[in-house]
Design a protein around this motif. Structure first.
Motif, PDB file in Angstrom:
ATOM      1  N   VAL A 133     -54.403  84.001 -56.303  1.00 12.54           N
ATOM      2  CA  VAL A 133     -54.891  82.991 -55.363  1.00 12.54           C
ATOM      3  C   VAL A 133     -54.545  81.590 -55.858  1.00 12.54           C
ATOM      4  O   VAL A 133     -54.091  80.730 -55.089  1.00 12.54           O
ATOM      5  N   GLU A 134     -54.734  81.354 -57.143  1.00 11.92           N
ATOM      6  CA  GLU A 134     -54.444  80.030 -57.702  1.00 11.92           C
ATOM      7  C   GLU A 134     -52.948  79.728 -57.669  1.00 11.92           C
ATOM      8  O   GLU A 134     -52.542  78.603 -57.387  1.00 11.92           O
ATOM      9  N   VAL A 135     -52.136  80.729 -57.961  1.00 10.42           N
ATOM     10  CA  VAL A 135     -50.677  80.529 -57.891  1.00 10.42           C
ATOM     11  C   VAL A 135     -50.251  80.232 -56.459  1.00 10.42           C
ATOM     12  O   VAL A 135     -49.430  79.343 -56.206  1.00 10.42           O
ATOM     13  N   ALA A 136     -50.821  80.977 -55.513  1.00  8.01           N
ATOM     14  CA  ALA A 136     -50.472  80.790 -54.106  1.00  8.01           C
ATOM     15  C   ALA A 136     -50.764  79.369 -53.641  1.00  8.01           C
ATOM     16  O   ALA A 136     -50.003  78.790 -52.859  1.00  8.01           O
ATOM     17  N   LYS A 137     -51.844  78.787 -54.130  1.00  2.58           N
ATOM     18  CA  LYS A 137     -52.181  77.415 -53.763  1.00  2.58           C
ATOM     19  C   LYS A 137     -51.104  76.441 -54.247  1.00  2.58           C
ATOM     20  O   LYS A 137     -50.759  75.485 -53.548  1.00  2.58           O
ATOM     21  N   ARG A 138     -50.577  76.679 -55.441  1.00  2.00           N
ATOM     22  CA  ARG A 138     -49.594  75.750 -56.008  1.00  2.00           C
ATOM     23  C   ARG A 138     -48.265  75.789 -55.267  1.00  2.00           C
ATOM     24  O   ARG A 138     -47.578  74.777 -55.147  1.00  2.00           O
ATOM     25  N   VAL A 139     -47.889  76.960 -54.806  1.00  2.00           N
ATOM     26  CA  VAL A 139     -46.559  77.109 -54.201  1.00  2.00           C
ATOM     27  C   VAL A 139     -46.623  77.290 -52.683  1.00  2.00           C
ATOM     28  O   VAL A 139     -45.610  77.536 -52.046  1.00  2.00           O
ATOM     29  N   ASN A 140     -47.822  77.178 -52.119  1.00  2.00           N
ATOM     30  CA  ASN A 140     -48.029  77.322 -50.675  1.00  2.00           C
ATOM     31  C   ASN A 140     -47.544  78.684 -50.186  1.00  2.00           C
ATOM     32  O   ASN A 140     -46.850  78.799 -49.161  1.00  2.00           O
ATOM     33  N   ALA A 141     -47.925  79.735 -50.913  1.00  2.00           N
ATOM     34  CA  ALA A 141     -47.533  81.098 -50.559  1.00  2.00           C
ATOM     35  C   ALA A 141     -48.590  81.743 -49.669  1.00  2.00           C
ATOM     36  O   ALA A 141     -49.763  81.368 -49.692  1.00  2.00           O
ATOM     37  N   LYS A 142     -48.166  82.730 -48.901  1.00  2.00           N
ATOM     38  CA  LYS A 142     -49.090  83.490 -48.064  1.00  2.00           C
ATOM     39  C   LYS A 142     -49.104  84.961 -48.431  1.00  2.00           C
ATOM     40  O   LYS A 142     -50.118  85.635 -48.306  1.00  2.00           O
ATOM     41  N   TRP A 143     -47.948  85.493 -48.897  1.00  2.00           N
ATOM     42  CA  TRP A 143     -47.815  86.926 -49.132  1.00  2.00           C
ATOM     43  C   TRP A 143     -47.616  87.217 -50.613  1.00  2.00           C
ATOM     44  O   TRP A 143     -46.870  86.522 -51.306  1.00  2.00           O
ATOM     45  N   MET A 144     -48.268  88.285 -51.082  1.00  2.00           N
ATOM     46  CA  MET A 144     -48.114  88.739 -52.464  1.00  2.00           C
ATOM     47  C   MET A 144     -47.857  90.242 -52.470  1.00  2.00           C
ATOM     48  O   MET A 144     -48.568  90.998 -51.807  1.00  2.00           O
ATOM     49  N   THR A 145     -46.868  90.678 -53.239  1.00  2.00           N
ATOM     50  CA  THR A 145     -46.525  92.098 -53.306  1.00  2.00           C
ATOM     51  C   THR A 145     -47.507  92.854 -54.205  1.00  2.00           C
ATOM     52  O   THR A 145     -47.817  92.416 -55.313  1.00  2.00           O
ATOM     53  N   VAL A 146     -47.960  94.007 -53.706  1.00  2.00           N
ATOM     54  CA  VAL A 146     -48.807  94.898 -54.498  1.00  2.00           C
ATOM     55  C   VAL A 146     -48.199  96.297 -54.483  1.00  2.00           C
ATOM     56  O   VAL A 146     -47.870  96.821 -53.419  1.00  2.00           O
ATOM     57  N   VAL A 147     -48.049  96.888 -55.658  1.00  2.00           N
ATOM     58  CA  VAL A 147     -47.625  98.278 -55.810  1.00  2.00           C
ATOM     59  C   VAL A 147     -48.793  99.029 -56.456  1.00  2.00           C
ATOM     60  O   VAL A 147     -49.193  98.686 -57.567  1.00  2.00           O
ATOM     61  N   PRO A 148     -49.375 100.030 -55.781  1.00  2.00           N
ATOM     62  CA  PRO A 148     -50.585 100.677 -56.305  1.00  2.00           C
ATOM     63  C   PRO A 148     -50.404 101.437 -57.615  1.00  2.00           C
ATOM     64  O   PRO A 148     -51.390 101.739 -58.288  1.00  2.00           O
TER      65      PRO A 148
END
Length: 305
Positions: A133-148
């Protein structure tokens, strides 16, 4: 200095500075005008154009923008220095580029499998979500990859499904308040990976039932595991939030393998998709020639209008 001369000199200096600003904006605008216009938001990654742009990440992003690419993705963003993350985010905003995915750090694709239902694995996953969440704020990201992670072979598949769904629900609770979306990526890298097919991923997303849990449809991987690309994208379309690209065999740029990317991109465009298509592949040739080949390949397969 006489007041009259001072005012004249100040006005002249201000005018020069203002003109400098105007010229800078004009040059930036000219770059954007001169850039190729793609129909879809293709997203290169760092290293793809370093022969042209050099090693500096900011120079590479600017080169991408100059070529007409309107998005960017960076799997390793969470591991980069905060100052670089911030600088990259500011550069993307300045160039009008959309930030694509980065990978949620949870210990690797095969580690800490959510299918096991073990609390220590869930805790590692949730910690990664919070930091994302904190990284997304810095780079204005919306999507993050998750592999279970991998299969937990000593458990029935239905129990594994339940464990994965419950863990992802907790991850979604972290992302939802921020409008962020974890995208689940089925992979072809190993038969030991839990998530491998689009219908399975669709079922997991329906089970989580959250706008913060969707499908990352990687065309390269899913051509290998199931094929029938357009049909299967159609079946799972309402859960697809992000797409990645790579031709098969070889995982290089479109036109190097068996996938008819012009038809696939035409279908995606006609569906009204306005999200990002990550260029998660290598270059078929080295050096500047190889990089230009990548650019030319995207111009070719994007010419479906």
């Amino acid at each position: 200095m006489k007041r009259r001369n001072f005012i004249q000199k100040t006005a002249l200096t201000t005018g020069v500075l203002s003109m400098g600003g105007i010229l800078a904006h004009a040059n930036e605008a000219k770059k954007n005008v001169d850039a190729h216009t793609f129909n879809l938001k293709y997203a290169p990654h760092l290293g793809m154009f370093k022969a042209h742009a050099g090693e500096d990440p900011i120079d590479q992003i600017n080169f991408m923008a100059d070529q007409g690419f309107t998005a960017f993705e960076d799997n390793g963003m969470m591991k980069r220095d905060v100052s670089l993350q911030t600088n990259m985010g500011e550069t993307l905003a300045k160039r009008g580029m959309t930030m694509g995915v980065f990978v949620v750090d949870k210990g690797g694709n095969m580690a800490n499998t959510l299918a096991a239902g073990k609390q220590e694995y869930i805790d590692i996953f949730l910690d990664g979500c919070k930091r994302a969440v904190e990284v997304a704020k810095r780079v204005n990201a919306k999507w993050m990859t998750v592999v279970p992670g991998g299969f937990e072979r000593n458990l029935p598949i239905g129990v594994q499904d339940g464990h994965v769904i419950e863990a992802l629900k907790r991850g979604a609770e972290i992302f939802e308040p921020h409008g962020l979306v974890m995208v689940l990526e089925p992979l072809s890298d190993s038969p030991d990976l839990y998530l491998q097919n689009s219908d399975q991923t669709y079922m997991i997303c329906k089970g989580v039932d959250s706008p913060s849990c969707k499908i990352l449809y990687d065309i390269y991987h899913l051509q290998k595991t199931e094929g029938h690309l357009i049909h299967n994208m159609g079946l799972t379309w309402d859960e697809i939030a992000y797409i990645q690209i790579g031709d098969n065999p070889g995982r290089k740029e479109p036109t190097t393998g068996e996938i008819n990317y012009k038809n696939v991109f035409k279908w995606i465009h006609e569906k009204g998709f306005d999200g990002v298509l990550g260029m998660e592949h290598g270059n078929s040739k080295e050096g500047k020639e190889g990089e230009q080949t990548v650019i030319d390949a995207y111009k070719e397969v994007d010419a479906f209008m």
